[in-house]
Design a protein around this motif. Structure first.
Motif, PDB file in Angstrom:
ATOM      1  N   PHE B  48       0.834  -1.215   0.000  1.00  0.00           N
ATOM      2  CA  PHE B  48       0.000   0.000   0.000  1.00  0.00           C
ATOM      3  C   PHE B  48       0.863   1.257   0.000  1.00  0.00           C
ATOM      4  CE2 PHE B  48      -3.698  -2.395   1.057  1.00  0.00           C
ATOM      5  CZ  PHE B  48      -3.374  -3.267   2.083  1.00  0.00           C
ATOM      6  N   THR B  49       0.277   2.335  -0.542  1.00  0.00           N
ATOM      7  CA  THR B  49       0.773   3.682  -0.316  1.00  0.00           C
ATOM      8  C   THR B  49      -0.367   4.505   0.255  1.00  0.00           C
ATOM      9  OG1 THR B  49       2.187   3.531  -2.282  1.00  0.00           O
ATOM     10  CG2 THR B  49       1.929   5.695  -1.271  1.00  0.00           C
ATOM     11  N   LYS B  57      -6.643   1.904   3.130  1.00  0.00           N
ATOM     12  CA  LYS B  57      -6.614   1.036   1.958  1.00  0.00           C
ATOM     13  C   LYS B  57      -6.680  -0.407   2.416  1.00  0.00           C
ATOM     14  CE  LYS B  57      -4.482   4.082  -1.382  1.00  0.00           C
ATOM     15  NZ  LYS B  57      -3.389   4.315  -2.345  1.00  0.00           N
ATOM     16  N   GLU B  58      -7.336  -1.235   1.602  1.00  0.00           N
ATOM     17  CA  GLU B  58      -7.521  -2.641   1.950  1.00  0.00           C
ATOM     18  C   GLU B  58      -7.095  -3.544   0.815  1.00  0.00           C
ATOM     19  OE1 GLU B  58     -11.813  -1.957   3.895  1.00  0.00           O
ATOM     20  OE2 GLU B  58     -11.085  -4.002   4.073  1.00  0.00           O
ATOM     21  N   LYS B  59      -6.596  -4.717   1.219  1.00  0.00           N
ATOM     22  CA  LYS B  59      -6.243  -5.754   0.256  1.00  0.00           C
ATOM     23  C   LYS B  59      -6.371  -7.084   0.956  1.00  0.00           C
ATOM     24  CE  LYS B  59      -2.404  -7.340  -2.645  1.00  0.00           C
ATOM     25  NZ  LYS B  59      -1.002  -7.066  -3.054  1.00  0.00           N
ATOM     26  N   LYS B  63      -5.527  -4.224   6.044  1.00  0.00           N
ATOM     27  CA  LYS B  63      -6.073  -2.881   5.946  1.00  0.00           C
ATOM     28  C   LYS B  63      -5.071  -1.923   6.562  1.00  0.00           C
ATOM     29  CE  LYS B  63      -9.983  -0.048   7.535  1.00  0.00           C
ATOM     30  NZ  LYS B  63     -11.256  -0.087   8.301  1.00  0.00           N
ATOM     31  N   ALA B  64      -4.689  -0.894   5.810  1.00  0.00           N
ATOM     32  CA  ALA B  64      -3.735   0.091   6.299  1.00  0.00           C
ATOM     33  C   ALA B  64      -4.450   1.413   6.539  1.00  0.00           C
ATOM     34  CB  ALA B  64      -2.609   0.288   5.290  1.00  0.00           C
ATOM     35  N   THR B  65      -4.105   2.061   7.655  1.00  0.00           N
ATOM     36  CA  THR B  65      -4.674   3.355   8.002  1.00  0.00           C
ATOM     37  C   THR B  65      -3.547   4.327   8.324  1.00  0.00           C
ATOM     38  OG1 THR B  65      -4.861   2.790  10.345  1.00  0.00           O
ATOM     39  CG2 THR B  65      -6.752   2.258   8.927  1.00  0.00           C
ATOM     40  N   LEU B  66      -3.866   5.611   8.260  1.00  0.00           N
ATOM     41  CA  LEU B  66      -2.836   6.641   8.443  1.00  0.00           C
ATOM     42  C   LEU B  66      -3.373   7.800   9.261  1.00  0.00           C
ATOM     43  CD1 LEU B  66       0.043   7.669   7.647  1.00  0.00           C
ATOM     44  CD2 LEU B  66      -1.042   8.793   5.694  1.00  0.00           C
ATOM     45  N   THR B  67      -2.558   8.223  10.264  1.00  0.00           N
ATOM     46  CA  THR B  67      -2.802   9.475  10.976  1.00  0.00           C
ATOM     47  C   THR B  67      -1.594  10.374  10.734  1.00  0.00           C
ATOM     48  OG1 THR B  67      -1.717   8.938  13.077  1.00  0.00           O
ATOM     49  CG2 THR B  67      -3.976   8.127  12.761  1.00  0.00           C
ATOM     50  N   LYS B  68      -1.560  11.525  11.389  1.00  0.00           N
ATOM     51  CA  LYS B  68      -0.452  12.453  11.171  1.00  0.00           C
ATOM     52  C   LYS B  68       0.848  11.979  11.812  1.00  0.00           C
ATOM     53  CE  LYS B  68      -3.114  16.639  10.397  1.00  0.00           C
ATOM     54  NZ  LYS B  68      -3.365  18.054  10.814  1.00  0.00           N
ATOM     55  N   LYS B  69       0.747  10.965  12.697  1.00  0.00           N
ATOM     56  CA  LYS B  69       1.955  10.517  13.390  1.00  0.00           C
ATOM     57  C   LYS B  69       2.244   9.040  13.225  1.00  0.00           C
ATOM     58  CE  LYS B  69       1.787  13.970  17.112  1.00  0.00           C
ATOM     59  NZ  LYS B  69       1.748  14.173  18.587  1.00  0.00           N
ATOM     60  N   PHE B  72      -1.219   2.155  10.888  1.00  0.00           N
ATOM     61  CA  PHE B  72      -1.477   0.817  11.380  1.00  0.00           C
ATOM     62  C   PHE B  72      -1.735  -0.103  10.193  1.00  0.00           C
ATOM     63  CE2 PHE B  72      -1.664   1.483  15.891  1.00  0.00           C
ATOM     64  CZ  PHE B  72      -2.013   2.816  16.025  1.00  0.00           C
ATOM     65  N   LEU B  73      -1.229  -1.319  10.335  1.00  0.00           N
ATOM     66  CA  LEU B  73      -1.561  -2.372   9.381  1.00  0.00           C
ATOM     67  C   LEU B  73      -2.372  -3.411  10.152  1.00  0.00           C
ATOM     68  CD1 LEU B  73      -1.181  -3.405   6.465  1.00  0.00           C
ATOM     69  CD2 LEU B  73       0.770  -4.731   7.306  1.00  0.00           C
ATOM     70  N   HIS B  74      -3.669  -3.446   9.852  1.00  0.00           N
ATOM     71  CA  HIS B  74      -4.563  -4.368  10.541  1.00  0.00           C
ATOM     72  C   HIS B  74      -4.639  -5.663   9.745  1.00  0.00           C
ATOM     73  CE1 HIS B  74      -5.961  -0.895  12.910  1.00  0.00           C
ATOM     74  NE2 HIS B  74      -5.972  -0.239  11.760  1.00  0.00           N
ATOM     75  N   ILE B  75      -4.517  -6.766  10.458  1.00  0.00           N
ATOM     76  CA  ILE B  75      -4.601  -8.081   9.809  1.00  0.00           C
ATOM     77  C   ILE B  75      -5.794  -8.806  10.406  1.00  0.00           C
ATOM     78  CG2 ILE B  75      -3.404 -10.238   9.335  1.00  0.00           C
ATOM     79  CD1 ILE B  75      -0.788  -8.747   9.710  1.00  0.00           C
ATOM     80  N   THR B  76      -6.768  -9.083   9.553  1.00  0.00           N
ATOM     81  CA  THR B  76      -8.010  -9.709  10.004  1.00  0.00           C
ATOM     82  C   THR B  76      -7.992 -11.191   9.654  1.00  0.00           C
ATOM     83  OG1 THR B  76      -9.214  -7.647   9.652  1.00  0.00           O
ATOM     84  CG2 THR B  76     -10.520  -9.682   9.812  1.00  0.00           C
ATOM     85  N   ALA B  77      -8.251 -12.018  10.683  1.00  0.00           N
ATOM     86  CA  ALA B  77      -8.305 -13.470  10.506  1.00  0.00           C
ATOM     87  C   ALA B  77      -7.117 -13.976   9.687  1.00  0.00           C
ATOM     88  CB  ALA B  77      -9.622 -13.870   9.861  1.00  0.00           C
TER      89      ALA B  77
END
Lengths: 111, 110
Positions: B48-49, B57-59, B63-69, B72-77
């Motif tokens: 992801f970018t 963004k998800e694949k 799922k990757a998320t972004l804040t100003k600092k 997170f890369l969330h891994i589901t199941a």
């Protein structure tokens, strides 16, 4: 995206010798990069190679030790000169095509 | 100087046990934050970018998320084939170089 190949995939070399690593990409790209990944560590940028200009080296890396060629828009070489065991690493080529894509790497062991 | 710190260094999960990987960063003007997956003996594989705070963004199971600092890369199941080292990198607005974190080595046990 981009498909990148590197040669050789791995090599074992004697100290004091030099090794040239080749990087080939399947499309024309302006910017190519060379990274080093030492054992158990993350990636560190060695230099940026743009076709038609001298490579730009990061702090701690010098042209005499890591000369780079960029003869056209699909090819580059990195030479690791006068090698010592501390040069044992994975050397990775990458290109920027919207994002940065990496080649498979060259595993170098210096004895 | 741009800096990236990833945590944890290593993470062991059971198959199906969801979790998150963290990437904290400091950069002088963010151009992009990148996630890569690296399998042993291979080059990093682009995932992801992310470009701006609030972007997601998800694949597949990622799922990757972004804040100003941080990101997170969330891994589901997760499945055993998700086992790999996950690398985070930032690119400053001033140039093209990527600054990488040390990575999180993920192991998913069946």
């Amino acid at each position: 995206s981009a498909v990148i190949s590197q040669k050789p995939s791995r090599d074992i070399c004697q100290r004091g010798t030099s090794l040239t690593i080749q990087c080939q990409v399947d499309s024309q790209v302006t910017m190519m990069f060379w990274y080093r990944q030492q054992p158990g560590q993350s990636l560190t940028l060695i230099a940026t190679a743009n076709q038609g200009s001298e490579a730009t080296y990061e702090s701690g890396f010098v042209i005499d030790k890591f000369p780079i060629s960029r003869p056209n828009l699909t090819f580059s070489t990195l030479t690791v000169s006068n090698m010592s065991p501390e040069d044992s690493s994975i050397y990775l080529c990458s290109v920027e095509v919207e994002t940065q894509y990496f080649g498979p790497g060259t595993r170098l062991l210096v004895l | 100087e741009d800096q990236v710190t990833q945590s944890p260094e290593a993470l062991r999960l059971q198959e199906g046990e969801s979790s998150s990987l963290n990437c904290s960063y400091t950069v002088s003007g963010l151009r992009g934050l990148f996630w890569y997956r690296q399998d042993p003996g291979k080059g990093p594989e682009f995932l992801f970018t992310l470009y701006s705070a609030g972007e997601e963004k998800e694949k597949e199971r990622l799922k990757a998320t972004l804040t100003k600092k941080e990101s997170f890369l969330h891994i589901t199941a997760p499945k055993p084939e998700d086992s790999a080292t996950y690398l985070c990198a930032v690119q400053a607005a001033s140039g093209s170089r990527l600054t990488f974190g040390e990575g999180t080595q993920l192991t998913v046990n069946p």
